[in-house]
Scaffold this motif. Structure first.
Motif, mmCIF file in Angstrom:
data_model
loop_
_atom_site.group_PDB
_atom_site.id
_atom_site.type_symbol
_atom_site.label_atom_id
_atom_site.label_comp_id
_atom_site.label_asym_id
_atom_site.label_seq_id
_atom_site.Cartn_x
_atom_site.Cartn_y
_atom_site.Cartn_z
ATOM 1 N N ARG A 439 75.503 63.082 49.690
ATOM 2 C CA ARG A 439 76.654 63.397 48.838
ATOM 3 C C ARG A 439 77.131 64.837 49.049
ATOM 4 O O ARG A 439 78.236 65.182 48.649
ATOM 5 N N LYS A 440 76.304 65.650 49.665
ATOM 6 C CA LYS A 440 76.633 67.061 49.876
ATOM 7 C C LYS A 440 77.199 67.347 51.261
ATOM 8 O O LYS A 440 77.894 68.355 51.429
ATOM 9 N N ALA A 441 76.886 66.525 52.255
ATOM 10 C CA ALA A 441 77.190 66.882 53.639
ATOM 11 C C ALA A 441 77.820 65.731 54.400
ATOM 12 O O ALA A 441 77.577 64.552 54.096
ATOM 13 N N GLY A 442 78.607 66.082 55.421
ATOM 14 C CA GLY A 442 79.193 65.064 56.286
ATOM 15 C C GLY A 442 78.226 64.554 57.333
ATOM 16 O O GLY A 442 78.385 63.447 57.847
ATOM 17 N N ARG A 443 77.230 65.360 57.691
ATOM 18 C CA ARG A 443 76.230 64.963 58.695
ATOM 19 C C ARG A 443 74.860 65.347 58.172
ATOM 20 O O ARG A 443 74.603 66.513 57.872
ATOM 21 N N VAL A 444 73.966 64.374 58.047
ATOM 22 C CA VAL A 444 72.586 64.609 57.628
ATOM 23 C C VAL A 444 71.692 64.298 58.816
ATOM 24 O O VAL A 444 71.792 63.221 59.412
ATOM 25 N N MET A 445 70.837 65.256 59.175
ATOM 26 C CA MET A 445 70.025 65.084 60.378
ATOM 27 C C MET A 445 68.560 65.362 60.091
ATOM 28 O O MET A 445 68.218 65.964 59.063
ATOM 29 N N ALA A 446 67.706 64.921 60.996
ATOM 30 C CA ALA A 446 66.267 65.126 60.868
ATOM 31 C C ALA A 446 65.733 65.788 62.128
ATOM 32 O O ALA A 446 66.134 65.446 63.253
ATOM 33 N N ASN A 447 64.845 66.779 61.909
ATOM 34 C CA ASN A 447 64.049 67.378 62.982
ATOM 35 C C ASN A 447 64.896 67.907 64.137
ATOM 36 O O ASN A 447 64.688 67.585 65.301
ATOM 37 N N GLY A 448 65.850 68.725 63.783
ATOM 38 C CA GLY A 448 66.673 69.382 64.774
ATOM 39 C C GLY A 448 67.415 70.526 64.118
ATOM 40 O O GLY A 448 67.135 70.886 62.971
ATOM 41 N N PHE A 449 68.335 71.104 64.836
ATOM 42 C CA PHE A 449 69.128 72.212 64.317
ATOM 43 C C PHE A 449 70.599 71.863 64.510
ATOM 44 O O PHE A 449 70.995 71.326 65.554
#
Length: 503
Positions: A439-449
């Motif tokens: 709900r806060k971000a357009g892209r949610v990612m894991a284990n990266g930058f």
């Protein structure tokens, strides 16, 4: 013969002087005289765009695809000259400019391929049901249609990929919308040579010359004239929160408001979960340092804030500080950005509870990285700490519990990205955080930058305000074309009168 910029404006395929001039401020080499934009030039460009829309907006998709590919080819033909001018104006290294040029031509070709497929038109047809009771149904057909002339603002931090022929321009032209670009004062020569490439593609493809105009900047009045001109139907913008919000308000205050697709600011928080920190805190710390200092931190996806448990933070801090210590001074895009970075790091350092872990000041157009620490209680109590500082600065926020980490997540404003660093044992906490972060971000990612934005069909580069002014849009990827289309339904219209793509 090497390209020599004139500093002029391109309208209807010819170059024009302005009513006055200003001097550019390149990172290297001699400044150039740039013609000032004006409301009159904006009006002429908008009128030319509206005239071009009558043909370009209704042209076959194949013709527009070939035009986009021709722009890419003309940019590539000027590759070495573009690199030389962009490096001198921005201070960015040649490898970065060449990579950005490849991204620029790549996204032009991506949009060409995308519109050839036709899926973006979202065509729908409900056939007539004349015998339906109690009421007959008419024949209904729907398709996405281009909206008309679009204003695009060149971005300071991407002189190619988010500027004259960048993603906003490429997606608007793909949709069938002529474009009026306001060039950024930081790289007028780069803007001009790319405009020359587009002009050459227009001539090659026989496109109406009003389909593209470049008006150099120089004053706020030029920006205001562009977004308030009644023939402009939408705006694409990448820049600061202050400037973007002012333009957004102008768009909303028009007698006929128009959409403003602004990408404005983001701190891109990273949540460092316990199992991941137990296993690889050092790697996370050094990776964070590399990401936040890349390109002098002049990326909208720079991971400015990391959240970790206080009892796990020390190894990560040591690794981050060691990595940052090897980063020298880096030239910033403009003197104004360097000064704003100094003010921003001073502002963070002055807040209650903040400790400087690493930092070296500069007094010129360069920046050196900073790393700060603050406990969650002080961060939550001080909204200033969650504001973006454009440059290579990181803030570590330490928490004492999972509940405090979740409270921090809930407290963030809209972001372009949010990141979870997690291992298998972190799944339960990640499951609690993910509904908040999406709900806060357009892209949610894991284990990266998050630095580095893939240009592809599934990318979302946008988010809730203040990351962007339209949370349903993206400025990167093929979905970006939808910003410059609107749905039209045709009821009982004869087949021969319908748009070619709907027959």
């Amino acid at each position: 013969m090497a390209f020599t910029p004139t500093g002029k404006h391109l309208i209807l395929g010819t170059w024009h002087d302005g009513a006055g001039s200003f001097m550019s401020s390149p990172a290297q080499g001699e400044p150039m005289t740039v013609q000032l934009g004006s409301a009159d030039l904006i009006a002429r460009a908008a009128e030319a765009a509206e005239e071009a829309f009558l043909s370009y907006g209704y042209s076959p998709r194949e013709d527009r695809a070939r035009f986009l590919e021709a722009i890419a080819e003309e940019i590539e033909a000027r590759g070495p000259e573009i690199t030389a001018i962009a490096c001198a104006e921005s201070g960015l290294p040649a490898a970065r400019i060449e990579g950005e040029r490849g991204r620029t031509t790549g996204q032009l070709r991506l949009f060409a391929a995308h519109i050839r497929k036709g899926d973006y038109l979202d065509r729908r047809h409900d056939p007539a049901l004349p015998g339906r009771k109690p009421l007959a149904r008419p024949d209904l057909r729907m398709i996405e249609r281009p909206i008309g002339p679009v204003a695009v603002f060149g971005a300071s931090n991407f002189p190619l990929a988010f500027s004259v022929a960048g993603g906003d321009t490429a997606s608007a032209l793909a949709a069938g919308c002529p474009v009026v670009v306001k060039g950024h004062e930081a790289h007028p020569g780069t803007s001009e040579i790319v405009a020359c490439a587009i002009a050459a593609a227009i001539e090659r493809c026989g496109v109406a010359p009003g389909v593209f105009s470049l008006v150099q900047g120089g004053t706020r009045e030029v920006s205001a004239a562009l977004v308030t001109h009644p023939l402009i139907r939408a705006v694409g913008f990448t820049g600061s929160l202050g400037a973007g919000r002012a333009l957004f308000d102008l768009c909303a205050a028009r007698p006929e408001p128009i959409p403003f697709f602004g990408e404005l600011g983001s701190v891109n928080p990273m949540f460092l979960l316990p199992e991941a920190m137990s296993a690889r805190a050092v790697a996370i710390g050094s990776g964070w340092a590399g990401s936040l200092s890349m390109g002098a931190g002049q990326f909208c996806t720079n991971p400015g804030i990391a959240i970790a448990r206080s009892d796990q933070a020390e190894p990560m801090i040591e690794a981050a500080v060691a990595a940052l210590a090897s980063v020298g001074a880096q030239t910033m895009l403009t003197e104004g950005m360097a000064e704003a970075y100094r003010r921003g790091t001073d502002r963070i350092a002055a807040q209650p509870g903040v400790t400087r872990l690493f930092g070296r000041p500069t007094n010129d157009r360069s920046a050196k990285p900073y790393l700060f620490h603050v406990a969650a209680e002080d961060f939550i109590a001080n909204p200033v700490l969650s504001e973006e500082v454009f440059g290579p600065v990181g803030l570590l926020v330490t928490v004492s519990s999972e509940a405090q980490m979740i409270a921090l997540a809930n407290g963030f404003a809209g972001q372009l990205t949010a990141t979870l660093h997690m291992d298998a044992g972190d799944s339960a906490l990640a499951r609690r955080l993910l509904p908040i972060l999406e709900r806060k971000a357009g892209r949610v990612m894991a284990n990266g930058f998050p630095t580095g934005v893939e240009v592809c069909d599934s990318m979302v580069h946008g988010g809730p305000y203040p990351a962007s002014t339209n949370f349903g849009a993206t400025s990167v990827g093929t979905l970006a074309i939808r910003r410059f289309l609107r749905a039209v339904c045709y009821q009982n219209i004869a087949i021969e009168l319908l748009p070619e793509d709907l027959r």
